[in-house]
Design an enzyme around this catalytic site. Structure first.
Site, PDB file in Angstrom:
ATOM      1  N   ASP A 274       1.031  -1.351  -0.029  1.00 10.67           N
ATOM      2  CA  ASP A 274      -0.054  -0.098  -0.076  1.00 10.67           C
ATOM      3  C   ASP A 274       0.955   1.060  -0.082  1.00 10.67           C
ATOM      4  O   ASP A 274       1.487   1.581   1.135  1.00 10.67           O
ATOM      5  CB  ASP A 274      -0.819  -0.023   1.235  1.00 10.67           C
ATOM      6  CG  ASP A 274      -1.679   1.292   1.437  1.00 10.67           C
ATOM      7  OD1 ASP A 274      -2.100   1.902   0.351  1.00 10.67           O
ATOM      8  OD2 ASP A 274      -2.291   1.426   2.228  1.00 10.67           O
ATOM      9  N   LYS A 281       1.950   7.881   0.623  1.00  5.45           N
ATOM     10  CA  LYS A 281       2.418   7.901   2.213  1.00  5.45           C
ATOM     11  C   LYS A 281       3.860   8.520   2.258  1.00  5.45           C
ATOM     12  O   LYS A 281       4.330   8.551   1.035  1.00  5.45           O
ATOM     13  CB  LYS A 281       2.330   6.419   2.591  1.00  5.45           C
ATOM     14  CG  LYS A 281       1.260   5.781   2.817  1.00  5.45           C
ATOM     15  CD  LYS A 281       1.251   4.192   3.182  1.00  5.45           C
ATOM     16  CE  LYS A 281       0.223   3.526   3.275  1.00  5.45           C
ATOM     17  NZ  LYS A 281      -0.642   4.047   4.416  1.00  5.45           N
ATOM     18  N   ASP A 292       0.455  -4.608   4.988  1.00  4.97           N
ATOM     19  CA  ASP A 292      -1.062  -4.216   4.746  1.00  4.97           C
ATOM     20  C   ASP A 292      -2.061  -5.375   4.431  1.00  4.97           C
ATOM     21  O   ASP A 292      -3.122  -5.267   4.315  1.00  4.97           O
ATOM     22  CB  ASP A 292      -1.228  -2.923   3.888  1.00  4.97           C
ATOM     23  CG  ASP A 292      -2.637  -2.033   4.144  1.00  4.97           C
ATOM     24  OD1 ASP A 292      -2.739  -2.125   5.640  1.00  4.97           O
ATOM     25  OD2 ASP A 292      -2.800  -1.471   3.413  1.00  4.97           O
ATOM     26  N   ASP A 351      -5.562   6.966   0.080  1.00  8.77           N
ATOM     27  CA  ASP A 351      -4.915   6.000   1.086  1.00  8.77           C
ATOM     28  C   ASP A 351      -5.905   5.281   2.112  1.00  8.77           C
ATOM     29  O   ASP A 351      -5.548   4.450   3.080  1.00  8.77           O
ATOM     30  CB  ASP A 351      -3.890   6.793   1.695  1.00  8.77           C
ATOM     31  CG  ASP A 351      -3.117   5.788   2.681  1.00  8.77           C
ATOM     32  OD1 ASP A 351      -2.661   4.606   2.260  1.00  8.77           O
ATOM     33  OD2 ASP A 351      -2.329   6.350   3.778  1.00  8.77           O
ATOM     34  N   GLU A 353      -8.022   3.163   1.308  1.00  5.83           N
ATOM     35  CA  GLU A 353      -8.264   1.901   0.230  1.00  5.83           C
ATOM     36  C   GLU A 353      -8.919   0.764   0.784  1.00  5.83           C
ATOM     37  O   GLU A 353      -9.506   0.089   0.040  1.00  5.83           O
ATOM     38  CB  GLU A 353      -7.121   1.832  -0.738  1.00  5.83           C
ATOM     39  CG  GLU A 353      -6.122   0.834  -0.207  1.00  5.83           C
ATOM     40  CD  GLU A 353      -5.538   1.030   1.192  1.00  5.83           C
ATOM     41  OE1 GLU A 353      -5.208   0.029   1.753  1.00  5.83           O
ATOM     42  OE2 GLU A 353      -5.109   2.243   1.316  1.00  5.83           O
ATOM     43  N   ARG A 355     -10.887  -0.073   2.918  1.00  5.25           N
ATOM     44  CA  ARG A 355     -12.318  -0.168   3.181  1.00  5.25           C
ATOM     45  C   ARG A 355     -13.019  -0.335   1.948  1.00  5.25           C
ATOM     46  O   ARG A 355     -14.147  -0.989   1.997  1.00  5.25           O
ATOM     47  CB  ARG A 355     -12.929   1.190   3.989  1.00  5.25           C
ATOM     48  CG  ARG A 355     -12.546   2.387   3.420  1.00  5.25           C
ATOM     49  CD  ARG A 355     -12.272   3.455   4.322  1.00  5.25           C
ATOM     50  NE  ARG A 355     -11.114   3.600   5.147  1.00  5.25           N
ATOM     51  CZ  ARG A 355     -11.051   4.434   6.248  1.00  5.25           C
ATOM     52  NH1 ARG A 355     -11.864   5.287   6.383  1.00  5.25           N
ATOM     53  NH2 ARG A 355      -9.670   4.405   6.690  1.00  5.25           N
TER      54      ARG A 355
END
Length: 499
Positions: A274, A281, A292, A351, A353, A355
């Site tokens: 991620d 990030k 992740d 970020d 993502e 969910r």
């Protein structure tokens, strides 16, 4: 490593290393007292001279103890007798492992399983001992060209239980402890694997491997074309920026006496890397974003443990494999996505993502008409801020399911803490342009993420575990923890026992 249990007398143990406990201050455990009598006060004399105080984790290795047939006797400090907790007990076992590993002993007879741990039985002492030993011996060196020097590990551990009537429970603890430890190790191996190797296709191959290994497991892999046909647009949007296609791996374990029994469904977020996408990030610690996929790793490990224990249940594990990368085709802040269940979501931050991947996956699993669904995800930094690295965050629309999970967490010493859900948090997810926004602002970030997911779980009983703070460790001890495999395994054991 070979484990076994028995009910025997400490005086008759012919073994490479015999392990007994000493409490603080310089108080012998029951097994140590018997050895002291056999050796005509040899051990108590050493304690009086100050060789061992009995503080938790202290060790003293003895050779040629008079009248004792064991080659070596290892005294392990256990702290104060009435204050021995699960955490201290595991640390004591791990100190034993460290000390024995330096001796060259191939076999250990361990009487530490006779110790009294607050609120625990012989079953738990044996199971926790196995889990602590395997945790202590775990290493991940698959990608080192020069392998670290391997210490000479002992090969066999025999645990003693004080009462013969506890042998059946201890045997069951062996079975469960070995299976759960294996599941934890499998989860850690997957999570520790680098993202240039462990991508969504790699997760799919692991899922297929379980089906090849176990007769009662069947695996189905859903590719991006099928996801598109199903309308899983939120999931696919996250994947758009990556050269590695997404795969949804469905692992079906069937072992219930009633083959038509409704399944328990476990869903794991599987972001194999991620970057944050367009909302990229910071570079600091971005390497840890290979973790992740800790939710998918824990589902994979739990399915492995479940198959090893042969529990009489129907369980479906779902690995939601995906990668979140920035490129010219990546989804953007401001995009509005139509999810599989028809709700639209405005993307305010790419970020957030996980969910989006989960909302479509949670809709997908409706087809199984599940008894209940538990999803787990390294979902929010907010959960790490709220609960730290010790408790996973638990949210649920069912008090019964939440309490069952909290009970399993306490039993397995794999802690969780419940956070609320409610319509007041739904207010934070309002969008001017879509049904929902994918973030709800700074306040209560872990809760609003869970609240967003709850919009896609209306057709079944559901719980969410945010494992962002518990799935891995940073710093010098960097590495996956394998949590919450122990919690989930215990939950399934309880389900099997109570049906």
């Amino acid at each position: 490593m070979e484990f076994s249990v028995k009910n025997g007398s400490v005086e008759k143990q012919r073994t490479a290393c015999l392990v007994v406990g000493v409490y603080e201050p310089r108080r012998l455990s029951a097994a140590a007292e018997q050895l002291d009598k056999l050796s005509e006060g040899y051990i108590s004399t050493l304690l009086r001279r100050g060789d061992l105080e009995g503080k938790a984790g202290q060790t003293l290795l003895l050779h040629n103890v008079p009248n004792v047939p064991a080659d070596r006797v290892l005294l392990v400090g256990c702290g104060k007798e009435r204050e021995l907790t699960e955490r201290q007990y595991k640390q004591i076992i791990q100190k034993m492992v460290q000390a024995v590993s330096e001796t060259g002993s191939m076999e250990v007879v361990c009487f530490l399983t006779e110790l009294h741990v607050k609120g625990r039985t012989s079953y738990w002492n044996v199971r926790f001992a196995i889990e602590a030993i395997q945790e202590s011996l775990y290493s991940y060196n698959d990608f080192k060209s020069i392998k670290p020097e391997v210490r000479r590990e002992f090969r066999r551990v025999i645990f003693n239980v004080a009462n013969r009537k506890d042998l059946a429970d201890a045997e069951r603890a062996l079975e469960h402890g070995k299976a759960i430890s294996t599941g934890v190790a499998f989860a850690k191996n997957v999570a520790n694997c680098p993202p240039n190797v462990c991508n969504p296709a790699y997760l799919a191959e692991l899922a297929k491997g379980l089906a090849a290994e176990y007769d009662n497991i069947r695996t189905t892999v859903i590719d991006e074309a099928e996801m598109a046909a199903l309308g899983m647009n939120a999931y696919l949007a996250v994947s758009r920026g990556s050269q590695n296609p997404a795969y949804l791996s469905v692992i079906e374990y069937k072992n219930h006496p009633n083959p038509d029994a409704k399944p328990i469904v476990l869903v794991g977020k599987g972001l194999t890397f991620d970057s944050g996408g367009i909302s990229i990030k910071p570079s600091d610690s971005m390497d840890e974003m290979k973790y992740d996929m800790g939710g998918a790793a824990s589902v994979y490990g739990t399915m492995k443990a479940l198959a090893e224990m042969k529990l009489p249940l129907n369980v479906i594990g779902v690995l939601a494999g995906c990668e979140n990368m920035p490129d010219g085709n990546a989804y953007r802040p401001g995009d509005i996505l139509t999810t599989m269940n028809g709700l639209t979501v405005e993307v305010l931050n790419t970020d957030a993502e996980g969910r989006l991947v989960l909302c479509d996956t949670l809709t997908y699993v409706e087809r199984f008409e599940p008894e209940l669904v538990i999803d787990m995800a390294t979902l929010t930094g907010a959960c790490m801020i709220a609960l730290g690295a010790h408790n996973s965050g638990l949210m649920s629309t069912s008090n019964v399911l939440a309490n069952d999970l909290l009970n399993a967490a306490e039993q397995a010493d794999d802690k969780a803490w419940r956070l609320p859900l409610g319509e007041e948090y739904q207010e934070q997810l309002k969008s001017n342009f879509a049904d929902l926004a994918n973030i709800g602002g700074r306040l209560g970030g872990a809760i609003t993420a869970g609240q967003l997911l709850s919009n896609f779980t209306k057709k079944y009983v559901w719980a969410h575990l945010d494992i962002a703070g518990t799935a891995w460790k940073s710093g010098v001890a960097k590495g996956a923890t394998g949590r919450p495999v122990s919690l989930l395994s215990q939950f399934l054991i309880n389900k099997a026992n109570n049906q």
